[in-house]
Write an enzyme that holds these catalytic residues in place. Structure first.
Site, PDB file in Angstrom:
ATOM      1  N   ARG A 147       5.989  -2.228  10.969  1.00  0.00           N
ATOM      2  CA  ARG A 147       4.820  -2.950  10.473  1.00  0.00           C
ATOM      3  C   ARG A 147       4.650  -4.123  11.434  1.00  0.00           C
ATOM      4  NH1 ARG A 147       6.776  -0.958   5.223  1.00  0.00           N
ATOM      5  NH2 ARG A 147       5.219   0.581   4.621  1.00  0.00           N
ATOM      6  N   ASP A 203      -2.672   4.167   5.127  1.00  0.00           N
ATOM      7  CA  ASP A 203      -3.926   3.436   5.002  1.00  0.00           C
ATOM      8  C   ASP A 203      -4.012   2.224   5.952  1.00  0.00           C
ATOM      9  OD1 ASP A 203      -6.315   2.949   3.404  1.00  0.00           O
ATOM     10  OD2 ASP A 203      -5.239   1.151   2.748  1.00  0.00           O
ATOM     11  N   ARG A 229       3.101   2.435  -4.075  1.00  0.00           N
ATOM     12  CA  ARG A 229       2.780   1.012  -4.272  1.00  0.00           C
ATOM     13  C   ARG A 229       1.535   0.807  -5.115  1.00  0.00           C
ATOM     14  NH1 ARG A 229       3.229  -1.427   1.672  1.00  0.00           N
ATOM     15  NH2 ARG A 229       2.589   0.700   2.102  1.00  0.00           N
ATOM     16  N   ASP A 282       2.437   8.411  -0.152  1.00  0.00           N
ATOM     17  CA  ASP A 282       1.683   7.920  -1.322  1.00  0.00           C
ATOM     18  C   ASP A 282       0.472   8.792  -1.684  1.00  0.00           C
ATOM     19  OD1 ASP A 282       3.462   5.868  -1.342  1.00  0.00           O
ATOM     20  OD2 ASP A 282       2.094   4.348  -0.591  1.00  0.00           O
ATOM     21  N   THR A 311       1.444   9.617   4.900  1.00  0.00           N
ATOM     22  CA  THR A 311       2.065   8.698   3.940  1.00  0.00           C
ATOM     23  C   THR A 311       2.467   9.479   2.714  1.00  0.00           C
ATOM     24  OG1 THR A 311       1.627   6.947   2.317  1.00  0.00           O
ATOM     25  CG2 THR A 311      -0.303   8.107   3.140  1.00  0.00           C
ATOM     26  N   GLY A 333       4.929   3.039   6.862  1.00  0.00           N
ATOM     27  CA  GLY A 333       6.067   3.754   6.276  1.00  0.00           C
ATOM     28  C   GLY A 333       6.207   5.131   6.910  1.00  0.00           C
ATOM     29  N   ASP A 374      -2.595   8.342  -0.882  1.00  0.00           N
ATOM     30  CA  ASP A 374      -3.629   7.430  -1.383  1.00  0.00           C
ATOM     31  C   ASP A 374      -4.778   7.262  -0.383  1.00  0.00           C
ATOM     32  OD1 ASP A 374      -2.164   6.111   0.544  1.00  0.00           O
ATOM     33  OD2 ASP A 374      -1.940   4.246  -0.576  1.00  0.00           O
TER      34      ASP A 374
HETATM   35  P1  ADP Z   1       0.777   2.110   6.081  1.00  0.00           P
HETATM   36  O1  ADP Z   1       0.123   2.504   7.346  1.00  0.00           O
HETATM   37  O2  ADP Z   1       1.940   2.992   5.726  1.00  0.00           O
HETATM   38  O3  ADP Z   1      -0.223   1.935   4.952  1.00  0.00           O
HETATM   39  P2  ADP Z   1       0.912  -0.796   6.345  1.00  0.00           P
HETATM   40  O4  ADP Z   1      -0.168  -1.081   5.359  1.00  0.00           O
HETATM   41  O5  ADP Z   1       2.141  -1.676   6.263  1.00  0.00           O
HETATM   42  O6  ADP Z   1       1.474   0.687   6.287  1.00  0.00           O
HETATM   43  O7  ADP Z   1       0.278  -0.929   7.801  1.00  0.00           O
HETATM   44  C1  ADP Z   1       1.040  -0.604   8.944  1.00  0.00           C
HETATM   45  C2  ADP Z   1       0.589  -1.434  10.114  1.00  0.00           C
HETATM   46  O8  ADP Z   1      -0.781  -1.116  10.444  1.00  0.00           O
HETATM   47  C3  ADP Z   1       0.568  -2.950   9.916  1.00  0.00           C
HETATM   48  O9  ADP Z   1       1.835  -3.530  10.026  1.00  0.00           O
HETATM   49  C4  ADP Z   1      -0.336  -3.371  11.048  1.00  0.00           C
HETATM   50  O10 ADP Z   1       0.328  -3.316  12.293  1.00  0.00           O
HETATM   51  C5  ADP Z   1      -1.396  -2.259  11.013  1.00  0.00           C
HETATM   52  N1  ADP Z   1      -2.521  -2.688  10.167  1.00  0.00           N
HETATM   53  C6  ADP Z   1      -2.611  -2.677   8.826  1.00  0.00           C
HETATM   54  N2  ADP Z   1      -3.783  -3.171   8.391  1.00  0.00           N
HETATM   55  C7  ADP Z   1      -4.482  -3.517   9.510  1.00  0.00           C
HETATM   56  C8  ADP Z   1      -5.756  -4.113   9.740  1.00  0.00           C
HETATM   57  N3  ADP Z   1      -6.584  -4.436   8.726  1.00  0.00           N
HETATM   58  N4  ADP Z   1      -6.117  -4.332  11.019  1.00  0.00           N
HETATM   59  C9  ADP Z   1      -5.304  -4.002  12.034  1.00  0.00           C
HETATM   60  N5  ADP Z   1      -4.090  -3.453  11.882  1.00  0.00           N
HETATM   61  C10 ADP Z   1      -3.665  -3.211  10.642  1.00  0.00           C
HETATM   62  O1  F6P Z   2       3.550   3.379   1.734  1.00  0.00           O
HETATM   63  C1  F6P Z   2       4.660   4.202   1.720  1.00  0.00           C
HETATM   64  C2  F6P Z   2       5.791   3.567   0.954  1.00  0.00           C
HETATM   65  O2  F6P Z   2       6.871   4.477   0.951  1.00  0.00           O
HETATM   66  C3  F6P Z   2       5.459   3.125  -0.480  1.00  0.00           C
HETATM   67  O3  F6P Z   2       5.453   4.176  -1.406  1.00  0.00           O
HETATM   68  C4  F6P Z   2       6.552   2.120  -0.720  1.00  0.00           C
HETATM   69  O4  F6P Z   2       6.212   1.182  -1.693  1.00  0.00           O
HETATM   70  C5  F6P Z   2       6.687   1.438   0.613  1.00  0.00           C
HETATM   71  O5  F6P Z   2       6.234   2.377   1.584  1.00  0.00           O
HETATM   72  C6  F6P Z   2       8.080   0.966   0.920  1.00  0.00           C
HETATM   73  O6  F6P Z   2       8.072   0.311   2.139  1.00  0.00           O
HETATM   74  P1  F6P Z   2       9.396  -0.182   2.851  1.00  0.00           P
HETATM   75  O7  F6P Z   2      10.066   1.008   3.455  1.00  0.00           O
HETATM   76  O8  F6P Z   2       8.909  -1.135   3.890  1.00  0.00           O
HETATM   77  O9  F6P Z   2      10.261  -0.813   1.819  1.00  0.00           O
END
Ligand code: ADP
Ligand code: F6P
Length: 319
Positions: free
Chosen positions: A72, A103, A171, A127, A125, A11, A129
């Site tokens: 993502r 995360d 989330r 969040d 982020t 995000g 978190d």
């Molecule tokens: P955020 O970084 O905001 O928490 P996501 O959880 O959607 O968002 O993760 C973003 C991207 O990071 C994923 O689409 C993927 O490309 C990569 N990613 C997430 N988890 C893993 C993992 N366990 N191993 C490798 N890449 C990961």
């Molecule tokens: O992790 C950041 C965040 O903004 C969350 O607070 C929210 O639930 C999510 O991303 C929304 O993701 P998307 O933009 O893919 O709908």
């Protein structure tokens, strides 16, 4: 190290551009080339990148979102995708990586580090978190946006004797909801970390209504429930007429606050310095007003919890 790569993933949030600018300027000043990969880990898999110099990052400090764009990328969660990404980086002569994201993205950074690619993470982020840092990039800006929106809604709520149920992002985390509740003087916050007692919230609102309080604000973190469910359950028990506002992606955009610009600038510079000092597998962080770097192992071994003090503050001020 002659060349490093950088990407923004997951995000987006305000301040990602400021971190990118800082990292690029720091690296270029030290004579290191920077490849900016587009769309998060997708850019590594598709070798979609641009070579960035100081000129490329002019005028982006104050812009929300990310000029590198974010995504993502499911493929990077697979062994095959990770091996492809790693070998592409080697082929491009990238000697170190900086991953800016939440995360999930930092988990991806950890994978790169474990495969042998020197990698440093920057927490970004809304969040808030991520364990190990008091603040992630983007949180302060999102909170300012939410608080401004709630102040605005309060005007109309008070003009019509209404209760507004306002849904905010988060989330798995109620940090935004709870701190926004404190900052805006909301009457209640529903967050995922604490089981909520709708009966108690309803009693409190009804008492206030009967005592002549003309409006109220209930903030709901999306991970705790949703505004429609809470409204349905409260509606007939609280006296006030109700309305709903879901703030949605409004919370993620906008120009970064001064706090986020400063935080992102520090994080960007420190991430490059860490790589050039030969460090890897770390996340830059802010703890009790001190900047430091902590190992990914430590980040992922813990879950960030909402400080008890914040819960007490919110509870006391809304009573
Ligand atoms: P955020 O970084 O905001 O928490 P996501 O959880 O959607 O968002 O993760 C973003 C991207 O990071 C994923 O689409 C993927 O490309 C990569 N990613 C997430 N988890 C893993 C993992 N366990 N191993 C490798 N890449 C990961
Ligand atoms: O992790 C950041 C965040 O903004 C969350 O607070 C929210 O639930 C999510 O991303 C929304 O993701 P998307 O933009 O893919 O709908």
């Amino acid at each position: 190290m002659e060349r490093i790569g950088i990407l923004t993933s997951g995000g987006d949030c305000a301040g990602m551009n400021a971190a990118l600018r800082s990292a690029v300027r720091t690296a270029r000043k030290k004579g290191v080339e920077v490849y900016g990969f587009k769309h998060g880990f997708v850019g590594i898999l598709e070798k979609d990148f641009i070579s960035l110099d100081s000129r490329h990052v002019s005028g982006i400090l104050q812009r929300g979102g990310t000029v590198l764009q974010s995504a993502r990328c499911e493929e990077f969660k697979t062994n095959k995708g990770q091996e492809k990404g790693f070998s592409n980086l080697k082929e491009l002569g990238v000697g170190g990586m900086i991953v800016i994201g939440g995360d999930g993205s930092l988990n991806g950074a950890f994978v790169l580090h474990q495969m042998g690619m020197p990698t440093v993470g920057i927490p970004a982020t809304i969040d808030n978190d991520i364990y190990g840092t008091d603040m992630s990039i983007g949180v302060d800006t999102a909170l300012n946006t939410i608080t401004h929106a709630i102040d605005t809604i309060r005007d109309t709520a008070s003009s019509h004797d209404r209760a507004f149920i306002i849904e905010v992002m988060g989330r798995h985390s109620g940090y935004l909801a709870l701190t926004a509740a404190i900052a805006s003087g909301a009457e209640a916050a529903v967050i995922p970390e604490v089981p909520y007692d709708l009966g108690a919230i309803a009693d409190n609102l009804l008492q206030r209504y009967e005592a002549g309080k003309t409006n109220s604000i209930i903030i709901v973190a999306e991970g705790g429930s949703d505004a429609y469910t809470i409204e349905r359950k409260l509606k007939h028990r609280i006296g006030y007429e109700t309305r709903i506002t879901v703030l949605g992606h409004l919370q993620r955009g906008g120009e970064p606050s001064v706090f986020d610009r400063l935080l992102a600038s520090e994080f960007g510079m420190r991430a490059v310095e860490a790589l050039l000092e030969g460090r890897s597998g770390e996340m830059v962080a802010l703890q009790s007003n001190e900047y430091l770097a902590i190992p990914f192992e430590e980040v992922f071994a813990h879950k960030k919890v909402i400080p008890q003090r914040l819960l007490e503050l919110a509870e006391t001020l809304s009573s």
